[in-house]
Design a protein around this motif. Structure first.
Motif, PDB file in Angstrom:
ATOM      1  N   ASP A 188       0.832  -1.210   0.000  1.00  0.00           N
ATOM      2  CA  ASP A 188       0.000   0.000   0.000  1.00  0.00           C
ATOM      3  C   ASP A 188       0.865   1.257   0.000  1.00  0.00           C
ATOM      4  O   ASP A 188       0.484   2.291   0.541  1.00  0.00           O
ATOM      5  N   GLU A 189       2.037   1.172  -0.612  1.00  0.00           N
ATOM      6  CA  GLU A 189       2.957   2.306  -0.683  1.00  0.00           C
ATOM      7  C   GLU A 189       3.085   2.788  -2.129  1.00  0.00           C
ATOM      8  O   GLU A 189       3.387   2.006  -3.029  1.00  0.00           O
ATOM      9  N   PHE A 190       2.873   4.070  -2.310  1.00  0.00           N
ATOM     10  CA  PHE A 190       2.960   4.676  -3.631  1.00  0.00           C
ATOM     11  C   PHE A 190       4.112   5.680  -3.632  1.00  0.00           C
ATOM     12  O   PHE A 190       4.289   6.432  -2.668  1.00  0.00           O
ATOM     13  N   VAL A 191       4.879   5.672  -4.703  1.00  0.00           N
ATOM     14  CA  VAL A 191       6.077   6.512  -4.764  1.00  0.00           C
ATOM     15  C   VAL A 191       6.022   7.425  -5.979  1.00  0.00           C
ATOM     16  O   VAL A 191       5.598   7.014  -7.066  1.00  0.00           O
ATOM     17  N   ILE A 192       6.460   8.654  -5.774  1.00  0.00           N
ATOM     18  CA  ILE A 192       6.623   9.614  -6.864  1.00  0.00           C
ATOM     19  C   ILE A 192       8.092  10.027  -6.890  1.00  0.00           C
ATOM     20  O   ILE A 192       8.649  10.421  -5.861  1.00  0.00           O
ATOM     21  N   ILE A 193       8.714   9.903  -8.042  1.00  0.00           N
ATOM     22  CA  ILE A 193      10.097  10.355  -8.224  1.00  0.00           C
ATOM     23  C   ILE A 193      10.041  11.605  -9.095  1.00  0.00           C
ATOM     24  O   ILE A 193       9.602  11.551 -10.245  1.00  0.00           O
ATOM     25  N   THR A 194      10.447  12.725  -8.533  1.00  0.00           N
ATOM     26  CA  THR A 194      10.291  14.006  -9.220  1.00  0.00           C
ATOM     27  C   THR A 194      11.585  14.813  -9.191  1.00  0.00           C
ATOM     28  O   THR A 194      12.378  14.708  -8.246  1.00  0.00           O
ATOM     29  N   ARG A 195      11.768  15.621 -10.212  1.00  0.00           N
ATOM     30  CA  ARG A 195      12.946  16.486 -10.279  1.00  0.00           C
ATOM     31  C   ARG A 195      12.757  17.764  -9.456  1.00  0.00           C
ATOM     32  O   ARG A 195      13.688  18.555  -9.313  1.00  0.00           O
ATOM     33  N   VAL A 196      11.563  17.976  -8.932  1.00  0.00           N
ATOM     34  CA  VAL A 196      11.310  19.164  -8.108  1.00  0.00           C
ATOM     35  C   VAL A 196      12.157  19.092  -6.841  1.00  0.00           C
ATOM     36  O   VAL A 196      12.128  18.086  -6.121  1.00  0.00           O
ATOM     37  N   ASP A 197      12.897  20.141  -6.555  1.00  0.00           N
ATOM     38  CA  ASP A 197      13.745  20.151  -5.361  1.00  0.00           C
ATOM     39  C   ASP A 197      13.435  21.323  -4.436  1.00  0.00           C
ATOM     40  O   ASP A 197      14.206  21.630  -3.521  1.00  0.00           O
ATOM     41  N   ASP A 198      12.304  21.972  -4.679  1.00  0.00           N
ATOM     42  CA  ASP A 198      11.846  23.060  -3.816  1.00  0.00           C
ATOM     43  C   ASP A 198      10.884  22.467  -2.789  1.00  0.00           C
ATOM     44  O   ASP A 198       9.823  21.946  -3.142  1.00  0.00           O
TER      45      ASP A 198
ATOM     46  N   ALA B 281       8.883  23.731  -0.638  1.00  0.00           N
ATOM     47  CA  ALA B 281       7.547  24.329  -0.596  1.00  0.00           C
ATOM     48  C   ALA B 281       6.664  23.759  -1.700  1.00  0.00           C
ATOM     49  O   ALA B 281       5.475  23.470  -1.492  1.00  0.00           O
ATOM     50  N   VAL B 282       7.248  23.577  -2.876  1.00  0.00           N
ATOM     51  CA  VAL B 282       6.489  23.002  -3.993  1.00  0.00           C
ATOM     52  C   VAL B 282       6.143  21.544  -3.699  1.00  0.00           C
ATOM     53  O   VAL B 282       5.033  21.081  -3.988  1.00  0.00           O
ATOM     54  N   ILE B 283       7.092  20.823  -3.113  1.00  0.00           N
ATOM     55  CA  ILE B 283       6.843  19.423  -2.753  1.00  0.00           C
ATOM     56  C   ILE B 283       5.660  19.325  -1.794  1.00  0.00           C
ATOM     57  O   ILE B 283       4.778  18.470  -1.944  1.00  0.00           O
ATOM     58  N   ARG B 284       5.614  20.204  -0.811  1.00  0.00           N
ATOM     59  CA  ARG B 284       4.514  20.177   0.167  1.00  0.00           C
ATOM     60  C   ARG B 284       3.174  20.460  -0.515  1.00  0.00           C
ATOM     61  O   ARG B 284       2.157  19.857  -0.169  1.00  0.00           O
ATOM     62  N   ARG B 285       3.174  21.381  -1.477  1.00  0.00           N
ATOM     63  CA  ARG B 285       1.926  21.675  -2.198  1.00  0.00           C
ATOM     64  C   ARG B 285       1.501  20.478  -3.049  1.00  0.00           C
ATOM     65  O   ARG B 285       0.305  20.168  -3.146  1.00  0.00           O
ATOM     66  N   MET B 286       2.470  19.814  -3.667  1.00  0.00           N
ATOM     67  CA  MET B 286       2.159  18.608  -4.441  1.00  0.00           C
ATOM     68  C   MET B 286       1.517  17.549  -3.551  1.00  0.00           C
ATOM     69  O   MET B 286       0.494  16.953  -3.904  1.00  0.00           O
TER      70      MET B 286
END
Length: 394
Positions: free
Chosen positions: A330-340, A342-347
């Motif tokens: 039941d674990e879902f992973v997102i690999i993203t190039r975003v390194d901000d 604040a943006v990660i928290r909004r995502m």
């Protein structure tokens, strides 16, 4: 694991006086072992291999990392998977297809073995005389990689095979694969669209000669094996992009693959190996599992994965595409190039609110950044675990 079959000689009568403790001669024992390792539908193919001594040589050849007898067996396995009605639509007899598969590389020798092959030795030469009966003289014929074709035809002719079968053997490196044939094979073998595109676009200057449907299918199966070697596994031929992405994300977070993995290009994902990893762990999912059928459990996991992907794909516009996958129960992973951060928290906020609204499931969330993908995944899991409430300590 590749299967290497070694021929142990002709069957001989037992010379013992009746007290022999060996119930089978070596060849019989070998046959029993081999037959125990393959699917029952391939047993007739195994029997035929032992009837063609020239095939035994392939057991000692490795080309591009693949044992060549294993290559023939894998092609035969593909051929056996094709339904009879689909072959009938193309005017192909399955027995003829299996025969063509068995003989297509039968002439291979040490010239293609990885231990001695030199890529710089490849050169274009004239078409051998014995191939001109089956192949146009203008085809792109090269030594040493195509030497085996002439030998294979020569051997096939000694077995008095039908002309159409020999033609398929002769043309399997040069026949043009037409969309209609590919469409039928894609339906039969559940090929993903990207695999079909790869086949249609592969070396058009070489695969240019007009040939029978049988020749096209043999060439297609040969290319499928090459694609499998490229991806180092069987899974991806029948996997749609979403399933391929699942497997890729799993392997990225545990560190067994990296930015050079060829699946990334097919999925249009670019990574450097130091991307941010976001982990979403469903709350109370164990209770849901206990109260619902396996079908419903798998269905809700797939639904949540699609929800996450749809939310992330909207955010992908204007930047590099993120990778999303189900990596555990039941674990879902997102690999993203975003390194901000604040943006990660909004995502995360947007994703969790959407999942909650559509399925009712809340999520424990963690993320990691600044390190390698496996290290960031470990950091994300540690963060999400901190949200778990202790069961026994208050």
């Amino acid at each position: 694991m590749q299967l290497k079959i070694m021929y142990q000689g002709e069957k001989t009568k037992c010379r013992d006086n009746g007290d022999c403790d060996r119930p089978y001669c070596e060849r019989d024992l070998l046959m029993r072992v081999v037959k125990a390792l393959v699917q029952p539908r391939l047993l007739p193919v195994i029997n035929r291999i032992f009837e063609v001594p020239e095939l035994y040589v392939l057991a000692d050849l490795v080309s591009v990392g693949e044992n060549q007898l294993h290559h023939v067996l894998r092609m035969a396995e593909f051929a056996e998977m094709i339904r009879g009605d689909i072959l009938s639509e193309l005017g192909i007899d399955k027995a003829d297809l299996i025969t063509a598969v068995l003989f297509h590389d039968i002439g291979k020798g040490p010239e293609i073995d990885d231990s001695s092959f030199e890529p710089q030795s490849i050169k274009k030469v004239r078409l051998p005389r014995n191939l001109k009966k089956y192949v146009p003289s203008w085809v792109d014929y090269k030594e040493p990689i195509h030497i085996h074709v002439a030998r294979s035809v020569e051997i096939a002719e000694t077995y008095n095979l039908r002309t159409e079968i020999i033609e398929a053997v002769a043309m399997h490196h040069h026949v043009k694969i037409y969309p209609q044939v590919l469409k039928e094979m894609a339906a039969a073998l559940l090929l993903a669209p990207m695999i079909c595109d790869d086949i249609l676009r592969y070396q058009p200057e070489q695969y240019a000669a007009k040939g029978s449907n049988l020749a096209q299918v043999v060439a297609l199966l040969d290319q499928l094996c090459a694609i499998e070697r490229k991806f180092q596994g069987k899974l991806y031929l029948s996997a749609e992009p979403d399933k391929m992405e699942d497997e890729l994300v799993k392997e990225l977070v545990i560190g067994v693959v990296g930015p050079e993995d060829p699946r990334l290009k097919l999925l249009n994902i670019k990574i450097s190996g130091r991307e941010t990893v976001i982990l979403l762990d469903l709350k109370s999912f164990g209770t849901f599992v206990q109260l619902h059928s396996e079908y419903e459990v798998q269905g809700i996991k797939r639904e949540i994965l699609n929800i996450i992907r749809s939310v992330v794909r909207v955010q992908d516009r204007g930047r590099e595409r993120d990778a999303v996958g189900l990596v555990g129960g039941d674990e879902f992973v997102i690999i993203t190039r975003v390194d901000d951060e604040a943006v990660i928290r909004r995502m995360i906020d947007r994703i969790t609110r959407t999942v909650k609204a559509r399925t009712g499931f809340g999520c424990r969330v963690g993320y990691g950044m600044g390190g390698s993908i496996p290290a960031n995944f470990h950091e994300a899991r540690t963060m999400s675990n901190l949200e778990k409430k202790p069961k026994f300590i208050t």
